[in-house]
Enzyme design. Structure first.
Site, PDB file in Angstrom:
ATOM      1  CE  LYS A  42       1.692   2.844   0.969  1.00 38.47           C
ATOM      2  NZ  LYS A  42       2.360   1.701   0.366  1.00 38.47           N
TER       3      LYS A  42
ATOM      4  CE  LYS B 299      -2.100   6.414  -4.695  1.00 35.59           C
ATOM      5  NZ  LYS B 299      -0.928   5.679  -4.909  1.00 35.59           N
TER       6      LYS B 299
ATOM      7  CE  LYS C 111      -1.237  -1.755  -4.945  1.00 36.44           C
ATOM      8  NZ  LYS C 111      -0.445  -2.107  -6.099  1.00 36.44           N
TER       9      LYS C 111
END
Ligand code: TYM
Length: 337
Positions: free
Chosen positions: A120, A202, A205
């Site tokens: 992130k 993966k 969203k």
């Protein structure tokens, strides 16, 4: 407590989902699908973790809407507010309070090793805030506040649950037993649903490519289109294998959506190619998600009901969380208020 009552005490399950975007098929197959069956046997607590969501920038109105949408989806996916405690994280102040205490028992080095932080912080390089870094401490607080035995999550959250165990162990070591040691509960199939466009990553969203994920609220046409475009490989056989990430992923999804084993799926498509297989996966997912989408839409029309669910959930969660927090405050030496 007598041995008998200890034996009878139901184990506690806790899990959470971020309302940082629309929920995906990955969230469902990796985690939420498993929440419902557990509520028959365990004391289940499921949270919409809005405080985690603000570690990356959110539009306030969207965050509010998505928080209610996740709550509605919990119920649409089979959670019964009479059986499980359903609440919104920011409604229970003990999460933030315990997070502060536990952050004093978590090492900088431990947090630096978290792969989600590394991912992130590279994705949001302009906003590597302290909350993004200490996020796993808040997650440990979520789990430890409820004396949780098991945490149903997808495989990407395993490292965070392990950190929660390390923090619990450290605290218990200093102050005597305070927290139950939680175990991750990870499904055998579906623990990591991959992107439909880049199947080595993966399904997420926050992916910029809309075709890479299926949303629980996607309309049937969109679902069909995304599966038709799913990346596979130059082989044509519907069979699992090395270097066949895309097909392996589609086989897992089809197996989970239809209740078949991967072997049965391979047998079903023996002699057929991807041209038959991809729309079949799409159709199975359309049928899997249809009732969830319809129920979510209906629940979102009834804000009064959702409010009664999250208020009652917060009252129950507050009571339990407070008990643990009081114990922690006493142990570390805070004067009783
Ligand atoms: P979040 O919101 O990213 O995801 C919610 C759940 O969905 C699982 N998941 C997946 N499983 C399989 N395949 C995928 N592609 C996939 N993507 C997501 C996640 O593993 C997760 O179980 N930090 C957590 C939320 C959280 C939490 C907690 C979870 C906060 N506090 C306490 C458990 C206990 C998160 O970001 O999940």
């Amino acid at each position: 407590m007598s041995e008998n009552t200890i034996e009878q005490k139901k184990k506690t399950i806790f899990s959470g989902v971020q309302p940082s975007g629309k929920l995906t098929l990955g969230n469902y197959l990796g985690a939420i699908r498993n929440f419902g069956p557990l509520q028959e046997e365990y004391n289940c607590i499921y949270c919409v973790v809005d405080m985690h969501a603000i570690t990356v920038r959110q539009d306030p109105a969207t965050l509010r809407r998505q928080t209610l949408e996740v709550l509605a989806q919990y119920i649409a996916c089979g959670l019964d507010p009479d059986k499980s405690t359903l609440f919104i994280q920011s409604h229970v102040p003990a999460h933030a309070e315990l997070a502060w205490v536990l952050s004093c028992y978590t090492m900088f080095g431990e947090l630096s090793r978290m792969t989600q932080f590394k991912d992130k912080s590279s994705k949001h390089a302009d906003n590597v805030n302290a909350g993004l870094f200490t996020y796993p401490v808040l997650m440990a607080s979520d789990i430890l506040l409820y004396q949780t035995d098991m945490v149903p999550v997808g495989v990407d959250q395993k490292q965070h649950v392990e950190l929660a165990r390390n923090i619990a162990q450290r605290f218990n070591g200093v102050y005597s037993d305070t927290f139950v040691m939680p175990e991750p509960y990870i499904p055998q199939t579906g623990a990591k649903i991959m992107s439909l466009q880049e199947p080595s990553r993966k399904m997420s969203k926050s992916d910029e490519n809309q075709n890479s994920f299926i949303l629980l609220m996607d309309k049937p046409d969109d679902i069909m289109r995304k599966f038709r475009r799913a990346v596979t490989d130059s082989d044509t056989r519907v069979a699992r294998g090395e270097g066949k990430d895309g097909v392996n992923n589609l086989i897992s999804i089809y197996a989970l959506a239809t209740g078949k084993t991967p072997e049965q799926v391979e047998a079903e498509f023996e002699g057929k190619g991807y041209g038959d297989f991809k729309p079949a996966v799409g159709e199975a997912v359309v049928e899997l998600l249809r009732p969830i989408r319809e129920k979510t839409e209906a629940l979102l029309q009834d804000k009064g009901y959702l409010e009664s669910v999250y208020k009652e959930g917060a009252a129950k969660a507050n009571y339990l969380a407070r008990k643990t927090l009081d114990k922690v405050y006493r142990k570390v030496g805070f004067v009783k208020r």
